[in-house]
Design an enzyme around this catalytic site. Structure first.
Site, PDB file in Angstrom:
ATOM      1  N   GLU A 121      36.412  85.467  88.670  1.00 58.05           N
ATOM      2  CA  GLU A 121      37.624  84.743  89.085  1.00 58.05           C
ATOM      3  C   GLU A 121      37.241  83.817  90.105  1.00 58.05           C
ATOM      4  O   GLU A 121      37.612  83.802  91.242  1.00 58.05           O
ATOM      5  CB  GLU A 121      38.768  85.685  89.351  1.00 58.05           C
ATOM      6  CG  GLU A 121      40.038  84.862  89.656  1.00 58.05           C
ATOM      7  CD  GLU A 121      41.287  85.796  89.927  1.00 58.05           C
ATOM      8  OE1 GLU A 121      42.165  85.881  89.306  1.00 58.05           O
ATOM      9  OE2 GLU A 121      41.209  86.484  91.061  1.00 58.05           O
ATOM     10  N   GLU A 135      42.272  86.019 102.417  1.00 61.12           N
ATOM     11  CA  GLU A 135      41.752  85.993 101.212  1.00 61.12           C
ATOM     12  C   GLU A 135      41.069  84.625 100.948  1.00 61.12           C
ATOM     13  O   GLU A 135      39.912  84.456 100.350  1.00 61.12           O
ATOM     14  CB  GLU A 135      42.556  86.395  99.935  1.00 61.12           C
ATOM     15  CG  GLU A 135      42.986  87.867  99.941  1.00 61.12           C
ATOM     16  CD  GLU A 135      44.102  88.240 100.629  1.00 61.12           C
ATOM     17  OE1 GLU A 135      44.749  89.210 100.540  1.00 61.12           O
ATOM     18  OE2 GLU A 135      44.559  87.366 101.616  1.00 61.12           O
TER      19      GLU A 135
END
Length: 374
Positions: A121, A135
């Site tokens: 990902e 993040e």
């Protein structure tokens, strides 16, 4: 090739869900790979519970979380624990997924020992370092040290190319979260159906699934979100509003204070993965600030309102399967009302899931095999 020792480093439920198909695929080839599973236990209960659902168990548990830790304290604790893992195990490559503190620490600990990092990902970007926080920065830093980048979509590949990452290190694989959905057996879904019956929650064609937990939505934002949800709860009394409540007290207390008094609101503990998937499959509408749900919901044709101001999953917005509403009271009410005033059948989405076809793990195994045989 000689058998390679592959260390998977994970710590949260979403990481387990998205890595499980890859772990299971590599385990099909015991002559090629020795698979080592390391759980930092960033989400201790949720991660171990989800592993068990996939028939997996961690080889190494690090128990890194303490109450009220700062981000720096979490990072120091995970890095120190991982340093011992690498000292005690021969590792040929490290696989991480996504953008959590565990991912960054796994990538750094591996990099410091000059062990290649494979990033599942890869290439998701919002280009706002505070949305999502922390993040966005963690995934960008992980990309700087990764040797192989498994990008879910072409858009993700282009983001990595823009950051001067070599084209031959980037591979578009689709998102493994779609693979995970196809791992669900009929028996498991029956168990989920039984769970809701035992809880006296009627899962019919008037279910609204709501999840809210992101750090950037704490404070005033969650107040606006909950005010909008309360309005919908009172307006659409024939609908069931199901909310798995995040244990963080900044979220939990406010949700219960605002919504626990309504008979058409069902406040639940965080749900095991198949129980959440069952709700997504049956929901008429989803309101969420989760990343994973943005990817999963299109597989079930469910309209999704994303309660964030930026999303690194722009493909869903472009495909019309999700809408960014932020924490805006008027937007949440307006878009929700448009869907809830129709029948479930009328509001179903016809577009294909832009995030993958369920074969990402097979593709990733082939690429790992090629890497070690090149």
């Amino acid at each position: 090739m000689n058998k390679k020792n592959i260390l998977f480093v994970f710590g949260t439920r979403p990481e387990v869900i998205k890595l499980a198909p890859v772990i299971l695929e590599l385990k099909k080839y015991p002559d090629k790979y020795k698979v080592i599973l390391c759980n930092t236990e960033q989400q201790k209960e949720l991660s171990n519970q989800t592993l068990a659902y996939f028939g997996l168990k961690a080889d190494i548990n690090l128990d890194c979380m303490r109450e009220n830790q700062s981000l720096i304290e979490v990072q120091v604790r995970i890095l120190s624990a991982l340093d011992k893992v690498y000292s005690n195990n021969q590792v040929d490559s490290t696989i991480v997924q996504g953008d959590t503190m565990t991912v960054l620490c796994g990538a750094l600990a591996s990099f410091y020992r000059k062990i290649p990092v494979f990033h599942v990902e890869a290439g998701l970007r919002s280009y706002d370092i505070y949305e999502p926080f922390p993040e966005e920065v963690m995934r960008q830093m992980t990309s700087r040290v990764a040797e192989l980048h498994f990008a879910p979509t072409e858009k993700n590949r282009k983001a990595l190319l823009k950051e001067d990452i070599s084209d031959n290190k980037i591979h578009v694989t689709g998102n493994t979260v779609i693979d995970a959905l196809f791992c669900l057996s009929e028996e498991t879904m029956k168990q989920a159906e039984t769970f809701y019956k035992e809880q006296n929650i009627p899962v019919d064609d008037k279910v609204v699934l709501i999840t809210v937990h992101r750090r950037e939505n704490h404070g005033e934002r969650i107040d606006r979100i909950l005010n909008a949800i309360e309005f919908l709860v009172k307006k659409y009394t024939d609908h069931k509003f199901i909310i798995p409540v995040h244990p963080n007290p900044n979220v939990r207390c406010k949700v219960y204070d605002k919504l626990s008094k309504y008979s058409n609101v069902y406040l639940l503990k965080p749900l095991d993965y198949p129980y959440l998937v069952y709700l997504m499959k049956h929901a008429k509408l989803i309101l969420t600030d989760s990343g994973g749900i943005q990817e999963e919901a299109p597989s079930f044709g469910c309209p999704t309102l994303v309660m964030r101001y930026e999303t690194e999953r722009q493909e869903g917005i472009d495909a019309g399967v999700s809408v960014l509403v932020g924490a805006e009271y008027d937007k949440i009410i307006s878009f929700s009302s448009e869907i809830l005033s129709k029948t479930r059948e009328q509001s179903r989405l016809q577009a294909q899931n832009p995030y993958g076809n369920g074969h990402a793990a097979i593709t990733i195994e082939h690429l790992i095999d090629q890497y070690f045989n090149k």
